[in-house]
Design a protein around this motif. Structure first.
Motif, PDB file in Angstrom:
ATOM      1  N   ALA A 368     -19.968 -43.254  19.377  1.00  0.00           N
ATOM      2  CA  ALA A 368     -21.409 -42.691  19.524  1.00  0.00           C
ATOM      3  C   ALA A 368     -22.089 -43.584  18.336  1.00  0.00           C
ATOM      4  O   ALA A 368     -23.516 -44.028  18.600  1.00  0.00           O
ATOM      5  N   GLY A 369     -21.668 -43.536  17.383  1.00  0.00           N
ATOM      6  CA  GLY A 369     -22.551 -44.252  16.074  1.00  0.00           C
ATOM      7  C   GLY A 369     -22.808 -45.587  16.311  1.00  0.00           C
ATOM      8  O   GLY A 369     -23.739 -46.246  16.161  1.00  0.00           O
ATOM      9  N   THR A 370     -21.914 -46.447  16.940  1.00  0.00           N
ATOM     10  CA  THR A 370     -21.884 -47.955  17.274  1.00  0.00           C
ATOM     11  C   THR A 370     -22.614 -48.231  18.368  1.00  0.00           C
ATOM     12  O   THR A 370     -23.388 -49.220  18.690  1.00  0.00           O
ATOM     13  N   THR A 371     -22.594 -47.219  19.268  1.00  0.00           N
ATOM     14  CA  THR A 371     -23.469 -47.359  20.507  1.00  0.00           C
ATOM     15  C   THR A 371     -24.925 -47.225  20.435  1.00  0.00           C
ATOM     16  O   THR A 371     -25.846 -47.933  20.951  1.00  0.00           O
ATOM     17  N   TYR A 372     -25.236 -46.094  19.441  1.00  0.00           N
ATOM     18  CA  TYR A 372     -26.667 -45.833  19.315  1.00  0.00           C
ATOM     19  C   TYR A 372     -27.263 -46.044  17.698  1.00  0.00           C
ATOM     20  O   TYR A 372     -28.034 -45.519  17.241  1.00  0.00           O
ATOM     21  N   GLY A 373     -26.253 -47.003  17.253  1.00  0.00           N
ATOM     22  CA  GLY A 373     -26.894 -47.567  15.954  1.00  0.00           C
ATOM     23  C   GLY A 373     -27.119 -46.437  14.880  1.00  0.00           C
ATOM     24  O   GLY A 373     -27.957 -46.376  14.031  1.00  0.00           O
ATOM     25  N   ALA A 374     -25.975 -45.539  14.725  1.00  0.00           N
ATOM     26  CA  ALA A 374     -26.058 -44.636  13.822  1.00  0.00           C
ATOM     27  C   ALA A 374     -24.662 -44.764  12.965  1.00  0.00           C
ATOM     28  O   ALA A 374     -23.665 -45.184  13.505  1.00  0.00           O
ATOM     29  N   PRO A 375     -24.568 -44.454  11.434  1.00  0.00           N
ATOM     30  CA  PRO A 375     -23.579 -44.695  10.696  1.00  0.00           C
ATOM     31  C   PRO A 375     -22.380 -43.633  11.233  1.00  0.00           C
ATOM     32  O   PRO A 375     -22.695 -42.260  10.930  1.00  0.00           O
ATOM     33  N   PRO A 376     -21.259 -43.913  11.689  1.00  0.00           N
ATOM     34  CA  PRO A 376     -20.284 -43.116  12.136  1.00  0.00           C
ATOM     35  C   PRO A 376     -19.934 -41.886  11.156  1.00  0.00           C
ATOM     36  O   PRO A 376     -19.716 -40.755  11.367  1.00  0.00           O
ATOM     37  N   LEU A 377     -19.642 -42.376   9.660  1.00  0.00           N
ATOM     38  CA  LEU A 377     -19.538 -41.594   8.870  1.00  0.00           C
ATOM     39  C   LEU A 377     -20.326 -40.308   8.565  1.00  0.00           C
ATOM     40  O   LEU A 377     -20.058 -39.501   7.683  1.00  0.00           O
ATOM     41  N   HIS A 378     -21.462 -40.829   8.904  1.00  0.00           N
ATOM     42  CA  HIS A 378     -22.636 -39.806   8.484  1.00  0.00           C
ATOM     43  C   HIS A 378     -22.898 -38.708   9.631  1.00  0.00           C
ATOM     44  O   HIS A 378     -23.796 -37.831   9.650  1.00  0.00           O
ATOM     45  N   LEU A 379     -22.182 -38.948  10.927  1.00  0.00           N
ATOM     46  CA  LEU A 379     -22.139 -37.911  11.917  1.00  0.00           C
ATOM     47  C   LEU A 379     -21.262 -36.398  11.886  1.00  0.00           C
ATOM     48  O   LEU A 379     -20.507 -36.773  10.697  1.00  0.00           O
ATOM     49  N   SER A 380     -21.864 -35.477  12.282  1.00  0.00           N
ATOM     50  CA  SER A 380     -21.055 -34.159  12.029  1.00  0.00           C
ATOM     51  C   SER A 380     -19.956 -34.221  12.752  1.00  0.00           C
ATOM     52  O   SER A 380     -20.113 -33.865  13.787  1.00  0.00           O
ATOM     53  N   LEU A 381     -18.733 -33.791  12.176  1.00  0.00           N
ATOM     54  CA  LEU A 381     -17.524 -33.821  12.882  1.00  0.00           C
ATOM     55  C   LEU A 381     -17.550 -32.413  13.724  1.00  0.00           C
ATOM     56  O   LEU A 381     -17.125 -32.212  14.571  1.00  0.00           O
ATOM     57  N   GLN A 382     -18.243 -31.200  12.850  1.00  0.00           N
ATOM     58  CA  GLN A 382     -18.157 -29.946  13.740  1.00  0.00           C
ATOM     59  C   GLN A 382     -18.986 -30.084  14.849  1.00  0.00           C
ATOM     60  O   GLN A 382     -19.029 -29.665  15.749  1.00  0.00           O
ATOM     61  N   GLY A 383     -20.299 -30.771  14.718  1.00  0.00           N
ATOM     62  CA  GLY A 383     -21.048 -30.874  15.586  1.00  0.00           C
ATOM     63  C   GLY A 383     -20.476 -31.454  16.982  1.00  0.00           C
ATOM     64  O   GLY A 383     -20.828 -31.129  17.982  1.00  0.00           O
ATOM     65  N   THR A 384     -19.672 -32.755  16.612  1.00  0.00           N
ATOM     66  CA  THR A 384     -19.181 -33.418  17.546  1.00  0.00           C
ATOM     67  C   THR A 384     -18.136 -32.683  18.265  1.00  0.00           C
ATOM     68  O   THR A 384     -18.127 -32.642  19.687  1.00  0.00           O
ATOM     69  N   ARG A 385     -17.213 -31.704  17.558  1.00  0.00           N
ATOM     70  CA  ARG A 385     -16.408 -30.825  18.288  1.00  0.00           C
ATOM     71  C   ARG A 385     -17.173 -29.630  19.191  1.00  0.00           C
ATOM     72  O   ARG A 385     -16.938 -29.573  20.422  1.00  0.00           O
ATOM     73  N   HIS A 386     -18.189 -29.076  18.603  1.00  0.00           N
ATOM     74  CA  HIS A 386     -19.019 -28.183  19.578  1.00  0.00           C
ATOM     75  C   HIS A 386     -19.567 -29.120  20.734  1.00  0.00           C
ATOM     76  O   HIS A 386     -19.483 -28.391  21.703  1.00  0.00           O
ATOM     77  N   HIS A 387     -20.154 -30.321  20.659  1.00  0.00           N
ATOM     78  CA  HIS A 387     -20.892 -30.825  21.888  1.00  0.00           C
ATOM     79  C   HIS A 387     -19.714 -31.338  22.767  1.00  0.00           C
ATOM     80  O   HIS A 387     -19.848 -31.042  24.055  1.00  0.00           O
ATOM     81  N   LEU A 388     -18.569 -31.832  22.373  1.00  0.00           N
ATOM     82  CA  LEU A 388     -17.337 -31.886  23.376  1.00  0.00           C
ATOM     83  C   LEU A 388     -16.875 -30.760  23.988  1.00  0.00           C
ATOM     84  O   LEU A 388     -16.552 -30.938  25.157  1.00  0.00           O
ATOM     85  N   THR A 389     -16.670 -29.842  23.060  1.00  0.00           N
ATOM     86  CA  THR A 389     -16.281 -28.617  24.062  1.00  0.00           C
ATOM     87  C   THR A 389     -17.048 -28.268  25.043  1.00  0.00           C
ATOM     88  O   THR A 389     -16.557 -27.559  26.219  1.00  0.00           O
ATOM     89  N   HIS A 390     -18.560 -27.893  24.734  1.00  0.00           N
ATOM     90  CA  HIS A 390     -19.396 -27.508  25.879  1.00  0.00           C
ATOM     91  C   HIS A 390     -19.565 -28.511  26.988  1.00  0.00           C
ATOM     92  O   HIS A 390     -19.614 -28.293  28.160  1.00  0.00           O
ATOM     93  N   PHE A 391     -19.431 -29.866  26.691  1.00  0.00           N
ATOM     94  CA  PHE A 391     -19.411 -30.912  27.827  1.00  0.00           C
ATOM     95  C   PHE A 391     -18.130 -31.175  28.587  1.00  0.00           C
ATOM     96  O   PHE A 391     -18.239 -31.676  29.681  1.00  0.00           O
ATOM     97  N   MET A 392     -16.974 -30.457  28.087  1.00  0.00           N
ATOM     98  CA  MET A 392     -15.978 -30.559  28.859  1.00  0.00           C
ATOM     99  C   MET A 392     -16.057 -29.884  30.191  1.00  0.00           C
ATOM    100  O   MET A 392     -15.493 -30.574  31.195  1.00  0.00           O
ATOM    101  N   THR A 393     -16.520 -28.764  30.285  1.00  0.00           N
ATOM    102  CA  THR A 393     -16.735 -27.974  31.784  1.00  0.00           C
ATOM    103  C   THR A 393     -17.679 -28.756  32.373  1.00  0.00           C
ATOM    104  O   THR A 393     -17.409 -28.911  33.784  1.00  0.00           O
ATOM    105  N   VAL A 394     -18.573 -29.523  31.780  1.00  0.00           N
ATOM    106  CA  VAL A 394     -19.284 -30.375  32.836  1.00  0.00           C
ATOM    107  C   VAL A 394     -18.882 -31.490  33.418  1.00  0.00           C
ATOM    108  O   VAL A 394     -18.796 -31.975  34.359  1.00  0.00           O
TER     109      VAL A 394
END
Length: 455
Positions: A368-394
């Motif tokens: 996500a960070g390298t694709t959209y120009g954001a520092p990967p280490l500054h992304l939220s791991l908890q937020g990533t897990r939440h988004h992944l959990t919700h997107f799995m069903t879709v």
């Protein structure tokens, strides 16, 4: 049975496999299963399906086996096949049959795949930095677990839980876990570290706190073609008035071999140690409000002050705190602090699956960070897990034409959750919410029941 397994493999490849395909593609899992020659009968929970259900289980907030089996049933509803039983015994037996070596291989492969994405720009002074630390995890109070991982000795029998000591090496560039070792609670951090040096690559810089700063270990790390940056151990009394001055509060000092063989080191290893070792000592003061430490002395085998300036070493050691956050992500965010395995074998498997899931999340954050120009280490791991959990069903409900568009949207949404940089942030270690005022348990629970009946 064949149709159900085929459907589940397809569903997991769509919901979990697609986000993680760059780090752990399906071909790698199948190759590991073939190389280990895992024999299994035609069952619903074959090694591939069991692994993905196990991963989705540790990624979920509700980590019960009932929830995991319910997810499998939901995947099969509407597919025109027989719905499996809600009983969890088949899945639990499949997890117990899953070889630990398979999980170790996949964990190592995921870490290696993510490390290969690191570029020169992500390195420190052109070097790859690995951070080491130790922690502890508890598990259910069963006879098997107590035998393998005894509870703390200051707790009465029947009043505590088995505790295992873990040592982990993380990559400073990616945040991924590189190596893991599991032992009993009273194992010193440095004993765990000596079992993980083999996972270092030539040219790596190992970063750690004062627990790892010993003469023998600095020599071992140098012999591997690596270097170390540790905080000086409190028992070593040296002064900045000795040694060769190479900068402000920056000197080359000579350490001498200990007179006696240190505990945890064999006599043969002690004999091979050189009589002296030249190290670099950098001292500096910390004036940030709220920090418990006022002065720090760093010991490093990086002797070239022009290539590795003292300010760079100070900045590097300031990033050592990232390993504390990585362990917090594993234990608190993902929930590895209290394991659910009833046997030592399941405890070890569970830990490896947690670290595998953690690395897969780190890989998703990196993409996500390298694709959209954001520092990967500054992304939220908890937020990533939440988004992944919700997107799995879709993802598992979408067709092939929509799937990649949904995946790109997932990456874009993950980038929106940036963790702000808070330099010098100070938070007192106090709790506002008061716990319930129940007394602590000081005898086995069954004795309380006997006392209440006789009262």
């Amino acid at each position: 049975m064949t149709n159900r397994v085929k459907i589940l493999k397809q569903k997991f490849s769509q919901s979990l496999g697609l986000p993680f395909q760059e780090i752990l593609p399906e071909s790698v899992i199948e190759q590991a299963i073939d190389e280990l020659k895992i024999k299994y009968r035609r069952r619903l929970f074959d090694p591939f399906v069991t692994l993905w259900v196990f991963l989705s289980q540790v990624l979920d907030v509700d980590k019960s086996c009932h929830n995991a089996v319910s997810r499998v049933i939901a995947y099969l509803v509407g597919e025109g096949v027989e719905i499996p039983s809600t009983d969890t015994s088949a899945y639990c037996q499949a997890r117990s049959r899953l070889p630990e070596e398979l999980l170790v291989r996949l964990f190592s492969k995921a870490a290696q795949s993510l490390q290969e994405k690191v570029t020169t720009e992500d390195l420190w002074c052109g070097r790859s930095v690995k951070v080491i630390d130790g922690s502890a995890v508890s598990m259910p109070d069963t006879v098997e677990n107590q035998t393998a991982y005894p509870q703390p000795s200051n707790q009465k029998l029947g009043c505590g839980f088995p505790v295992a000591k873990i040592g982990v090496i993380f990559s400073l560039a990616t945040g991924a876990a590189i190596a893991l070792v599991i032992d009993v609670l009273n194992t010193h951090d440095i004993q765990l570290a000596r079992k993980m040096y083999e996972f270092l690559n030539r040219g790596d810089v190992l970063l750690g706190d004062r627990a790892f700063c010993s003469y023998a270990d600095l020599v071992s790390i140098k012999n591997l073609g690596c270097d170390a940056v540790f905080r000086k151990h409190q028992s070593r009394k040296t002064t900045m008035r000795k040694g060769k001055i190479i900068g402000d509060c920056d000197r080359l000092v000579t350490w001498h071999k200990p007179q006696k063989c240190p505990q945890g080191l064999s006599e043969s290893e002690f004999v091979t140690l050189p009589c002296t070792l030249t190290v670099r000592e950098v001292c500096y003061y910390v004036i940030i409000p709220g920090f418990r430490t006022s002065s720090v002395s760093l010991i490093t085998t990086l002797l070239e002050s022009k290539i590795y300036p003292s300010l760079e070493l100070v900045r590097l050691y300031g990033e050592r705190w990232d390993v504390e956050l990585d362990l917090k992500h594993l234990k608190i965010t993902l929930g590895m602090d209290i394991l659910r395995g009833k046997t030592p074998q399941m405890v070890r498997k569970e830990i490896y699956v947690f670290l595998l899931a953690y690395n897969l999340l780190r890989g998703l954050m990196w993409s996500a960070g390298t694709t959209y120009g954001a520092p990967p280490l500054h992304l939220s791991l908890q937020g990533t897990r939440h988004h992944l959990t919700h997107f799995m069903t879709v993802l598992f409900a979408a067709d092939s034409t929509q799937r990649h568009h949904i995946y790109r949207t997932l990456l874009k949404i993950i980038v929106h959750k940036l963790v702000p940089v808070r330099p010098g942030r100070s938070e007192p270690r106090v709790r506002k919410r008061r716990p319930k005022s129940y007394p602590l348990m000081n005898q086995p629970r069954h004795l309380y029941a006997v006392q209440s009946q006789t009262a």
